[in-house]
Write an enzyme that holds these catalytic residues in place. Sequence first.
Site, PDB file in Angstrom:
ATOM      1  N   HIS A   1       0.833  -1.212   0.000  1.00  0.00           N
ATOM      2  CA  HIS A   1       0.000   0.000   0.000  1.00  0.00           C
ATOM      3  C   HIS A   1       0.862   1.255   0.000  1.00  0.00           C
ATOM      4  CE1 HIS A   1      -3.607  -2.388   0.705  1.00  0.00           C
ATOM      5  NE2 HIS A   1      -4.305  -1.289   0.516  1.00  0.00           N
TER       6      HIS A   1
ATOM      7  N   LYS B   1     -10.283  -7.656   7.796  1.00  0.00           N
ATOM      8  CA  LYS B   1     -10.991  -7.890   9.060  1.00  0.00           C
ATOM      9  C   LYS B   1     -10.754  -6.697   9.979  1.00  0.00           C
ATOM     10  CE  LYS B   1      -7.306 -10.497  11.355  1.00  0.00           C
ATOM     11  NZ  LYS B   1      -6.912  -9.962  12.651  1.00  0.00           N
TER      12      LYS B   1
END
Lengths: 281, 187
Positions: B35, B100
């Site tokens: 990222h 999650k």
Amino acid sequence: MRRIHYNDIADKISDICIEANYSLSGDVIAAYEKALEMEKSPLGQEVLRQIMENSQIAGKEGMPLCQDTGLAVFFVELGQDVSIAGGLLSDAINEGVRQGYSKGYLRKSVVEEPIFGRRNTTDNTPAIIHTEIVPGDKIKVTLDVAGGGCENMAALKMFRPADGIEGVRQFVIETVRNAGANPCPPVVVGVGIGGDFEKAAILAKRALLRPVGQPHPKMEVAAVEEDLLKRINQLGIGPVGLGGNITALAVHIEIHPCHIASLPVAVNLGCHSSRHKSMVV
Amino acid sequence: MKITTPLTDNVITGLKAGDRVEITGVLYTARDVAHKRLVQMIKEGEKLPFDLRGQIIYFVGPTPAKPGMPIGSAGPTTSGRMDPYSPYLIEQGLKGMIGKGGRSKEVVDAMAEHKCIYFAAVGGVAALLSKKIKKAEVIAFEDLGTEAVRRLEVEDFPAIVINDIYGGDLYKEGVARYSSPPSSRIL
């Protein structure tokens, strides 16, 4: 003096790294079954069934239960009548990790330094090793597979003695509440009370190694464990945080003498995939 | 509900927090470091290693594949670590994320503005989830090992909508439904 060879230790460490990551012990499975009976949320029940199915697949096919095969944390009880031939104990353990994480197709999740380079060491070493000298001529080693998701939710606070059990209770509950879905509930809540700053943290981690739900031998401590479990399960977080009345499988507290001025408390959450394994040589 | 990638606005507008979906198509994997690099490339105006438009990123770092298998165990990692980066990717047309744990307000706002969905896969059932991955290929940042960007082909990959584009949040709703009211809690 009993001599134990470096290679014998490394081989056994390699084995437990793989076993701990592929299969869960009976107490964990029993805790899932009990949780499934008690969970009221249909989605929570479905999640628990998936968790149980996952453990069957991993065991049957020989694959890791979770992609996060952890930082390898070892608790070593080294008999004082043992001498190790062929190298250092810590090197033998790291060699075992290197072999086990390679042979077992486990993920290598260790970076060589935390801030600047963060380059992966590519063999999951170095392990974290806590060593205690004990009587006897054996070595007992227990591996805790410490995943990042739950480890990141751990907390430690130095309380005033006046804060007492009520302070401890609120801190434990708030730590679980703040963690929410992140540590993959239902969790095992490890609590270390007493000692000093670092001792409390080690106690909290060590508490995760107890068979799930086995109460503390001291009655007044066991009563706090039971009470905390009820309160945590009223938070509503539920299996993997999607809502439900089973947020924790158990609360395990370890205590230790401490300074007259102190009340250190550490909380370490263990994910539902409670992976640990011991070996004795 | 069965959905396929790339995700269209038509599908996205129909999804609500709590909906269970089975995804067939392509997912791209990325964790923290990938990222960071992708956002750096966006800021410097470089071409990304894959076209983000309509795609879903799965936050996962799989275990190594055993011989003959497409991938090892592959469950979701904690999404919050990607929060500083996700808004940049959403602005570039990313339409879905799978992970999650809760997301920051900045991410949720960016999702509502640009129509993007946050899904959760069940954490810790990585062996089970790996069965839904039919093909995996490293397409960028190979030096990152498990953290490299992979192109996954999945069939009926199970996920659940956590944040929809209407402000729905399954984590908040689920906890509210099952937490005991303070009055009934043991004190």
